[in-house]
Enzyme design. Structure first.
Site, PDB file in Angstrom:
ATOM      1  CG  ASN A  42     -24.345 -31.421 -15.111  1.00  0.00           C
ATOM      2  OD1 ASN A  42     -23.282 -31.584 -15.690  1.00  0.00           O
ATOM      3  ND2 ASN A  42     -25.496 -31.926 -15.549  1.00  0.00           N
ATOM      4  CG  LEU A  77     -32.735 -17.495 -16.956  1.00  0.00           C
ATOM      5  CD1 LEU A  77     -31.254 -17.642 -16.618  1.00  0.00           C
ATOM      6  CD2 LEU A  77     -33.526 -17.002 -15.756  1.00  0.00           C
ATOM      7  CG  HIS A  91     -29.341 -28.553 -24.473  1.00  0.00           C
ATOM      8  ND1 HIS A  91     -30.605 -28.390 -23.929  1.00  0.00           N
ATOM      9  CD2 HIS A  91     -29.502 -29.261 -25.610  1.00  0.00           C
ATOM     10  CE1 HIS A  91     -31.492 -28.972 -24.722  1.00  0.00           C
ATOM     11  NE2 HIS A  91     -30.859 -29.506 -25.744  1.00  0.00           N
TER      12      HIS A  91
HETATM   13  C1  GAR Z   1     -28.755 -32.450 -17.278  1.00  0.00           C
HETATM   14  O1  GAR Z   1     -28.764 -33.545 -18.179  1.00  0.00           O
HETATM   15  C2  GAR Z   1     -28.761 -31.135 -18.036  1.00  0.00           C
HETATM   16  O2  GAR Z   1     -28.008 -31.168 -19.207  1.00  0.00           O
HETATM   17  C3  GAR Z   1     -30.223 -30.990 -18.318  1.00  0.00           C
HETATM   18  O3  GAR Z   1     -30.871 -31.391 -17.149  1.00  0.00           O
HETATM   19  C4  GAR Z   1     -30.077 -32.389 -16.506  1.00  0.00           C
HETATM   20  C5  GAR Z   1     -29.873 -31.982 -15.068  1.00  0.00           C
HETATM   21  O4  GAR Z   1     -29.256 -33.016 -14.361  1.00  0.00           O
HETATM   22  N1  GAR Z   1     -30.561 -29.638 -18.658  1.00  0.00           N
HETATM   23  C6  GAR Z   1     -31.500 -29.340 -19.525  1.00  0.00           C
HETATM   24  O5  GAR Z   1     -32.177 -30.162 -20.097  1.00  0.00           O
HETATM   25  C7  GAR Z   1     -31.677 -27.856 -19.757  1.00  0.00           C
HETATM   26  N2  GAR Z   1     -32.565 -27.627 -20.857  1.00  0.00           N
HETATM   27  P1  GAR Z   1     -28.594 -32.731 -12.948  1.00  0.00           P
HETATM   28  O6  GAR Z   1     -29.618 -31.966 -12.105  1.00  0.00           O
HETATM   29  O7  GAR Z   1     -28.328 -34.091 -12.399  1.00  0.00           O
HETATM   30  O8  GAR Z   1     -27.352 -31.926 -13.164  1.00  0.00           O
END
Ligand code: GAR
Length: 204
Positions: A13, A93, A109
């Site tokens: 992301n 947080l 999310h």
């Molecule tokens: C993503 O799918 C994000 O939506 C999720 O972690 C992943 C990170 O991927 N976040 C959560 O679950 C927050 N509760 P990335 O490091 O490749 O961006």
């Protein structure tokens, strides 16, 4: 708007934000720093390759959640950060952090909130057997994935899916939605009225 991104892991992301920023498509948001709570996070490498300053602040170095959160807020404030993006940042947080950035922390999310908050959201959705899932970008409040929703994208859950194929379908939409929200928030197009969030200029 000076923007700080917080991540804990792979940082795909973050990469989508970097790619848009490089094309001039994130403005008026400017990626000013990337912070991680895990020293080896690949997100740090992605930031360094893009020439973005980084820092690591390990939560393990602090006695309490509030101590860590205060130090994290101080780190970002000290760099003039006005907008904080949680891009795979796997820490809840507390107000010790959030009070330093009122309505200026957004999180991505990988589920359609309020369904499946917390960790392993894609697995929760898959195991539940829903036919539609997706991703949500929301303002962060002191709860776990409970803040006002800015934008959501739905994806189908197909008969042939496994947890991984669903995760990847959602992730592709995350990569589109998060930069669109960051751009809109930085441009002042996003307003909050109670729990309802309005985005001027049309849906994201
Ligand atoms: C993503 O799918 C994000 O939506 C999720 O972690 C992943 C990170 O991927 N976040 C959560 O679950 C927050 N509760 P990335 O490091 O490749 O961006």
């Amino acid at each position: 708007m000076k923007t700080g991104v917080l991540a804990s892991g792979g940082g795909t992301n973050l990469q989508s934000l970097i790619d848009q920023w490089r094309k001039g498509a994130l403005a008026p948001a400017e990626l000013a720093v990337v912070g991680a709570n895990v020293a080896g996070a690949q997100a740090l490498e992605r930031a360094a390759q893009a020439g973005i300053p980084t820092f690591v602040l390990s939560h393990k170095a602090f006695a309490t959640r509030e101590d860590f959160d205060r130090a994290l807020a101080g780190e970002l404030r000290g760099r003039g950060i006005e907008l904080v993006v949680l891009a795979g940042f796997m820490r809840v947080l507390s107000p010790a952090f959030l009070d330093a950035f009122p309505n200026r922390v957004v999180n991505i999310h990988p589920a359609l909130l309020p369904s499946f908050p917390g960790v392993h959201a894609q697995k929760q959705a898959f195991d539940y057997g829903v036919k539609v899932s997706g991703c949500t970008v929301h303002f962060v409040d002191a709860g776990t994935d409970t803040g006002p929703i800015i934008a959501q994208t739905a994806v189908p859950v197909l008969d042939g899916d496994d947890e991984e194929s669903l995760r990847l379908r959602i992730l592709a939409e995350e990569h589109r939605l998060l930069p669109a929200v960051v751009r809109a928030v930085a441009a002042g197009r996003v307003t909050i009225e109670g729990r309802r969030v309005r985005v001027a200029g049309g849906a994201l």
